[in-house]
Design an enzyme around this catalytic site. Structure first.
Site, PDB file in Angstrom:
ATOM      1  N   LYS A 106       0.766  -1.217  -0.076  1.00  0.00           N
ATOM      2  CA  LYS A 106      -0.002  -0.115  -0.034  1.00  0.00           C
ATOM      3  C   LYS A 106       0.763   1.193  -0.058  1.00  0.00           C
ATOM      4  CE  LYS A 106      -4.008  -2.147   2.004  1.00  0.00           C
ATOM      5  NZ  LYS A 106      -4.426  -2.686   3.420  1.00  0.00           N
TER       6      LYS A 106
ATOM      7  N   GLN B 259      -5.109  -1.884   9.843  1.00  0.00           N
ATOM      8  CA  GLN B 259      -5.030  -3.155   9.029  1.00  0.00           C
ATOM      9  C   GLN B 259      -5.740  -4.213   9.701  1.00  0.00           C
ATOM     10  OE1 GLN B 259      -3.897  -3.524   5.933  1.00  0.00           O
ATOM     11  NE2 GLN B 259      -4.296  -5.705   5.828  1.00  0.00           N
TER      12      GLN B 259
ATOM     13  N   ASP C 152     -11.444   2.385   4.157  1.00  0.00           N
ATOM     14  CA  ASP C 152     -11.632   1.172   3.887  1.00  0.00           C
ATOM     15  C   ASP C 152     -13.307   1.273   3.501  1.00  0.00           C
ATOM     16  OD1 ASP C 152      -9.994  -0.865   4.120  1.00  0.00           O
ATOM     17  OD2 ASP C 152      -9.687  -0.387   6.109  1.00  0.00           O
TER      18      ASP C 152
END
Ligand code: GUN
Length: 282
Positions: free
Chosen positions: A49, A93, A116
């Site tokens: 990422k 995460q 997200d």
């Protein structure tokens, strides 16, 4: 002829467009990623990422916390990032260590920075058709489908899996594209009868090579979200590529299908979060 849907190429085009849009701004979007513990797969994802951000001209920050971090301490980090005007996207995460409640942690993220798209505010916006941040993997699947098919109106889409991360938001997105949507899961009866009705079949169940050719209608478009590692260390999807590609009109491979799209959509969400924050839209 079966079309192999090249997620890597579609993602590269999307990333180039994002890079161009980012370059037009004097200030830059910034994504903050919090990584708790030392799950090796999570470390690889986070590294990828950060590299993708750098390539697109997006700034990134990484906050690494030990597995023993308390949930209260993690929430303090989230609050600090919520109030930091130089941070536009926050990603915690997953999976988190077992002593933490991921829903509570996600709930603490400012919905405007929830790249997200997991916060209930963003899930709710998606459900009622309001503009918000959409989970990256289903957003990437939709982009591939629209690139290949154009209009999805009237198609029968069958989704395998009902997770908050993929299955449920995928269903909402396909509904908004005027598909007829069926969601199947572990308790679905006569599964192959359901999947054989699909013009569009999305597999997101985390079971290696679960979908076989006899479960797929001739000419269907098959999207494989699965990333499973075999005992030999090979990456395989939820779809048995060989038998399904013999009947499908188009199929995403693993690797090189949906995986690259997820990262491209994370960059897109970070840019969208930045734009709506600096333009005071949300
Ligand atoms: N772990 C695996 N996939 C994801 C994802 O899309 N978002 C987050 N936050 N964690 C993940």
């Amino acid at each position: 002829m079966t079309t192999i849907l090249d997620g890597k190429a579609i993602a590269a085009a999307l990333r180039a467009a994002i890079k161009q849009r980012v370059a037009a701004y004097a200030s830059k979007p910034c994504l903050a990623v919090i990584l708790v513990g030392d799950d090796p797969a999570s470390h690889v994802y986070v590294r990828n990422k950060a590299a993708a951000c750098a390539e697109a001209g997006i700034q990134s920050r990484e906050i690494r916390l030990p597995a023993t971090t308390s949930e209260a301490e993690l929430l303090r980090h989230v609050q600090t990032l919520n109030h930091d005007d130089n941070v536009h996207g926050i990603l915690v995460q997953l999976p988190l260590p077992a002593h933490m409640h991921s829903l509570s942690v996600i709930a603490a993220i400012d919905p405007r920075k929830d790249v997200d798209g997991f916060h209930v505010v963003n899930a709710g916006k998606l459900a009622v058709g309001e503009k918000g941040l959409v989970p990256c993997t289903p957003k990437g699947c939709l982009h591939v489908l629209r690139t290949h098919l154009g209009s999805l109106s009237g198609k029968h889409a069958v989704i395998l899996g009902r997770s908050n991360i993929v299955g449920k938001p995928m269903a909402q997105l396909l509904l908004s594209e005027h598909c007829t949507v069926t969601i199947c899961h572990s308790k679905t009866q006569h599964l192959a009868e359901e999947t054989r009705r699909a013009d569009i079949l999305v597999a997101a169940i985390g079971k290696p090579k679960f979908v076989t050719g006899d479960m797929v209608k001739q000419g269907a478009v098959v999207i494989d979200v699965g990333i499973n590692r075999t005992p030999e260390g090979k990456l395989v999807g939820d779809v048995d590529f060989d038998s399904v590609s013999a009947v499908a009109s188009a199929i995403t491979p693993v690797p090189g299908g949906i995986g690259p799209m997820t990262i491209a959509c994370l960059l897109q969400n970070t840019l969208e979060a930045y734009e709506s924050i600096v333009n005071h839209e949300a």
